[in-house]
Design an enzyme around this catalytic site. Sequence first.
Site, short mmCIF file in Angstrom:
data_model
loop_
_atom_site.label_atom_id
_atom_site.label_comp_id
_atom_site.label_asym_id
_atom_site.label_seq_id
_atom_site.Cartn_x
_atom_site.Cartn_y
_atom_site.Cartn_z
N LYS A 80 0.82 -1.22 0.00
CA LYS A 80 0.00 0.00 0.00
C LYS A 80 0.85 1.27 0.00
O LYS A 80 0.60 2.19 -0.80
CB LYS A 80 -0.93 -0.03 1.22
CG LYS A 80 -1.82 1.19 1.42
CD LYS A 80 -2.95 0.89 2.37
CE LYS A 80 -2.52 0.16 3.60
NZ LYS A 80 -1.53 0.89 4.43
N THR A 82 3.94 1.50 -0.95
CA THR A 82 4.68 1.51 -2.20
C THR A 82 3.82 2.09 -3.33
O THR A 82 4.29 2.92 -4.13
CB THR A 82 5.14 0.09 -2.56
OG1 THR A 82 5.96 -0.41 -1.50
CG2 THR A 82 5.92 0.08 -3.86
N ARG A 103 2.53 8.39 6.94
CA ARG A 103 2.83 8.26 8.36
C ARG A 103 4.33 8.01 8.58
O ARG A 103 5.02 7.56 7.68
CB ARG A 103 2.06 7.10 8.97
CG ARG A 103 0.56 7.30 9.02
CD ARG A 103 -0.14 6.06 9.51
NE ARG A 103 0.02 4.95 8.58
CZ ARG A 103 -0.20 3.68 8.88
NH1 ARG A 103 -0.55 3.35 10.10
NH2 ARG A 103 -0.06 2.73 7.98
N LYS A 114 7.27 -6.61 10.53
CA LYS A 114 6.49 -5.94 9.48
C LYS A 114 7.34 -5.09 8.56
O LYS A 114 7.09 -4.97 7.37
CB LYS A 114 5.39 -5.07 10.12
CG LYS A 114 4.52 -4.35 9.11
CD LYS A 114 3.44 -3.52 9.80
CE LYS A 114 2.60 -2.77 8.78
NZ LYS A 114 3.37 -1.69 8.12
N ALA A 282 -3.16 1.35 12.77
CA ALA A 282 -4.58 1.33 12.43
C ALA A 282 -5.34 0.20 13.12
O ALA A 282 -6.56 0.23 13.19
CB ALA A 282 -4.76 1.22 10.92
N PHE A 310 -3.43 -0.59 7.06
CA PHE A 310 -4.06 -1.89 6.88
C PHE A 310 -5.22 -1.83 5.88
O PHE A 310 -5.20 -1.02 4.96
CB PHE A 310 -4.49 -2.48 8.23
CG PHE A 310 -3.33 -2.73 9.15
CD1 PHE A 310 -2.24 -3.49 8.74
CD2 PHE A 310 -3.29 -2.20 10.43
CE1 PHE A 310 -1.15 -3.73 9.57
CE2 PHE A 310 -2.21 -2.44 11.28
CZ PHE A 310 -1.14 -3.20 10.85
N PHE A 390 3.07 -8.56 -9.33
CA PHE A 390 4.24 -9.38 -9.02
C PHE A 390 4.61 -10.18 -10.27
O PHE A 390 3.76 -10.47 -11.11
CB PHE A 390 3.93 -10.35 -7.87
CG PHE A 390 3.99 -9.74 -6.50
CD1 PHE A 390 4.97 -10.13 -5.59
CD2 PHE A 390 3.08 -8.77 -6.10
CE1 PHE A 390 5.03 -9.57 -4.32
CE2 PHE A 390 3.13 -8.21 -4.83
CZ PHE A 390 4.12 -8.61 -3.94
N TRP A 418 6.93 -0.87 -7.95
CA TRP A 418 8.07 -1.43 -7.22
C TRP A 418 9.25 -1.60 -8.17
O TRP A 418 10.38 -1.25 -7.85
CB TRP A 418 7.70 -2.77 -6.59
CG TRP A 418 8.75 -3.29 -5.64
CD1 TRP A 418 8.79 -3.14 -4.29
CD2 TRP A 418 9.93 -4.04 -5.98
NE1 TRP A 418 9.90 -3.74 -3.76
CE2 TRP A 418 10.63 -4.29 -4.78
CE3 TRP A 418 10.47 -4.51 -7.18
CZ2 TRP A 418 11.83 -5.00 -4.75
CZ3 TRP A 418 11.68 -5.20 -7.16
CH2 TRP A 418 12.34 -5.45 -5.94
#
Length: 565
Positions: A80, A82, A103, A114, A282, A310, A390, A418
């Site tokens: 998210k 990214t 954030r 994480k 979150a 999230f 991906f 990415w």
Amino acid sequence: MQSLAIKNYMKNDIEIAQGAKMKPIMDITKKLGINEDNVELYGKYKCKLSLDILEELKDEKDGELILVTAINPTPAGEGKSTVTVGLGQALCKLNKKAVIALREPSLGPVFGVKGGAAGGGYAQVVPMEDINLHFTGDMHAITAANNLLSAAIDNHIHQGNKLKIDSRRLTFKRVLDMNDRALRNIVVGMGGKPNGFLREDGFMITVASEIMAILCLADGLMDLKERMGKILIGYNLEGEPVYCKDLKVEGAMAMLMKDAIKPNLVQTLENTPAIIHGGPFANIAHGCNSLMATKMALKLGDYVITEAGFGADLGAEKFFDIKCRFGNLNPKCVVIVATVRALKHHGGVKKEDLNIPNVDSLKSGIKNLEKQIENIKEFNVPVVVAINRFVSDSEDELQYIREFCKENNVEVALSDVWAKGGEGGLELADCVLKTLEKDESKFETLYDSELSISEKINKIAKVIYGSDGVEFTPQAKKQIKELEKFGLDRKPICMAKTQYSLSDNPGLLARPSGFKITVKEVRVSNGAGFIVALTGDVMIMPGLPKIPAAEKMDVLENGDIVGLF
């Protein structure tokens, strides 16, 4: 750009970030038209922005606010942050004046499992090492302000307890910006009379603290101080509430926060401006960057891309019902990030088999995306689905998602940021721009904050989670009655719930049905202005995994960092 990305495809995030060609941060401020008197440098590549900017630009038109959210996260990854960074870069490639609002990462996830919150691959904010570590010291200031209040509470009790604070009913906890399960439940005051009164206590992680929430919802230093004075620290021996202002330390706490309240400006790998400020989780807090940072971005850019933590059932709901409500924000478009891998995980595929094409499992797992689309539509905001691509994704799988979105009247675009940076987000950026042109947002919150606590929680649980209702434990019912007694109940709700499922059971994937949400505890964050409802087994102080990410990190003799993602 594409050939370069393919050539370097196996580079990890920090290697890519360390190869970035950053511009001096003053070049970025000039690009935004910021007067140098409103800039406080923290080295060559990061700075803080004066809140005077908000006053000086108050008559300027706001830019278009775009929220990036996601399906429920899985071990397969969604990306998210990214996509948020990549979308901002892509808009700039289309000659749009875009600003990203994110954030700040917490050290707990950085050293745990994480990871940080600086994006990834060729869609990152930099300097990545600084942002993921101490940055400009905001987390330390929040921790210090919080623990000053904790120290003042125990000192007041030790020094005679004029307020008659009931040490058995203290609700305010100490904090630390680190995952440390041993500190969840502790005893303080041991060692005899000189060390205060013996009592049970505990730590939360800094990003779960009310001070963090206050920072992210305040509209200035004086508002921040007033809000900190309203913090409910517990109750006295007569059962009446005791507030921070009763201890007369809110001024000192605000003093510790006088620099932390200013938003931080950095840049992406492609020199797109990024304002990074505040970082509440979150699943245990409201999951959005600071209101001041977002409002500042809206005055400085024509397009503002922000994210909420999230899945849409947590971060997006709180973004709308808490942040937008308090800040009078008007989001114009929402991007829901999904991956083929994550949707197959929701469809029951094991992690080791996610690279194998499996359209049947995708059909089962896509129900999670279906529900999150419905959730955003409840707020009357246009939706775009971003498929974060991906290399293992098959064309059949990608085509199935496209057809699904078409059947649900939702725009969809591939995102390959990415690997390709802004270039890989051009399809998504074009889709977002077209959506902004043709679909008007008629944003509204989900509920009226004047409803009762149980009515508000039930509305969220039934409409957003798809539950059959809510069960309140006896403790939660007692707490609700107490908040109603003291007039502390007419506030928005901040649900503390697992991020892995629409339910409060992390094992129920995709789109579960026939379940109820159990609310175990209800407490008020009076300074922040919302009520927290705790469900399931959500930890307000996480622990480190068996093999923490910290074990792979190191610093070399020349000061270079290795192993940080």
